[in-house]
Design a protein around this motif. Structure first.
Motif: not given
Length: 362
Positions: A274-297
């Motif tokens: 999902a993070a590959q689709r963009g840093d912000v999805l559905d207006e305010r779903l922010w993927m920044g920390v997921a991308k930076a940490t490998g989404a381990r949690w």
């Protein structure tokens, strides 16, 4: 329909932005966190499972003693403790808390983490074992005479049901896992199926899939979703806070020599896709920390004012999700802040959605 709001309590201060450096167990901090959750209006608090951290059932017992109403969601890994002992252990905790315990069954995640606790089964075998483990627990919890059990992974004779659960027929089961093997087990056992904070279309697809699998067993689970909300008085301030969180996460990981490695579990793989689709999805779903940490949690955020975040959660509510696990990057401060602003906004918005859905009387 009422919503359930869940927080998270750790045994010591610290998060991705501020790694813990003190004692592993801080009883005073646990008490403060537990009472802050209760005051803030959370229904439950998650106690996580860590193979390199304090044992969760003991932390949960401390939380139960420090509170009056707060429910406990204990993360529990099948296979570490033999099922008859686990049944007594968990039933005892349910008795101590007077029915405030629920079980978050965690079958896997990371092979290295599992092996620290002596677990060397492969992915699908872990879920086969989980299925059997939950059958074993339930057989003891619901019995009125000693139990014999003969399975592939567990065998016991005359296991005693002398310590019953406070809740009937048994302690509620929360279950997570997005692989085919996980969904098969969730369909049979989950009272609440837990998702990480994915985009709306992905959540709708997964809810539909789990609901269909459960229906084949005559079951109708609830659905939970987990986010790390970042809220402020204005939307601009909230996004500034998000930028600051990401800077702190990256600085902390760099100081510890951590890198975002490819995750093994399907849930994390879905978040990164999902993070590959963009840093912000559905207006305010922010993927920044997921991308930076490998989404381990659970590491995705909803960013905005309390009312904006509540409306974003309302869109998931309309998809059938009625349990929200929310925890912040400032664990104690965000718990208090959510109680003052976000939780009331969520409950108001969900009540309004329910009013709109209920036809007016003629």
């Amino acid at each position: 329909m009422s919503v359930e709001i869940i927080g998270m309590i750790t045994a010591a201060p610290g998060s991705e932005v501020d790694q813990p450096t003190g004692a592993a167990v801080d009883p005073i901090f646990i008490t403060r966190m537990a009472q802050a959750h209760e005051t803030a209006g959370f229904d439950r608090a998650l106690i996580g499972y860590f193979s390199n951290g304090p044992e969760g059932s003991l932390v949960s017992s401390h939380v139960a003693a420090a509170t009056q109403r707060l429910g406990i969601l204990l993360a529990y890994r099948p296979g570490v403790i033999a099922a008859p002992l686990a049944a007594r252990q968990l039933a005892t905790l349910d008795q101590f808390s007077r029915g405030r315990l629920a079980l978050n069954v965690v079958s896997g995640g990371n092979d290295a983490d599992l092996r620290r606790d002596g677990d060397f089964l492969d992915h699908d075998a872990r879920y086969t074992r989980t299925d059997e483990y939950l059958d074993a627990l339930k057989s003891i919890w619901t019995a009125d005479a000693p139990v014999d059990f003969h399975g592939e992974h567990y065998r016991f004779e005359q296991a005693s049901p002398a310590v019953p659960t406070w809740q009937k027929p048994h302690i509620p089961i929360y279950f997570s896992g997005a692989s085919d093997a996980a969904i098969d087990v969730a369909a049979r056992h989950a009272d609440t199926y837990m998702l990480w904070g994915e985009p709306l279309d992905a959540v709708e697809s997964l809810v539909t899939r789990v609901r269909a699998a459960a229906q084949r067993h005559g079951r109708k689970p609830r659905f939970s979703i987990s986010f790390r909300p970042i809220v402020a008085d204005t939307e601009a301030q909230a996004w500034e806070c998000a930028d600051d969180v990401l800077r702190q996460v990256k600085a902390t990981r760099a100081s510890l020599g951590l890198r975002a490695e490819a995750p093994e579990n399907v849930g994390s793989q879905r978040l990164l896709a999902a993070a590959q689709r963009g840093d912000v999805l559905d207006e305010r779903l922010w993927m920044g920390v997921a991308k930076a940490t490998g989404a381990r949690w659970n590491s995705t955020s909803l960013v905005g004012t309390p009312e904006q975040v509540a409306r974003a959660l309302g869109r998931y509510y309309q998809l059938g999700v009625d349990t929200f696990l929310i925890r912040g990057f400032d664990p104690l401060g965000d718990t208090i802040r959510y109680g003052e602003t976000l939780i009331p906004a969520i409950r108001r918005h969900v009540a309004e959605l329910d009013r709109q859905r209920t036809p007016r009387a003629a």
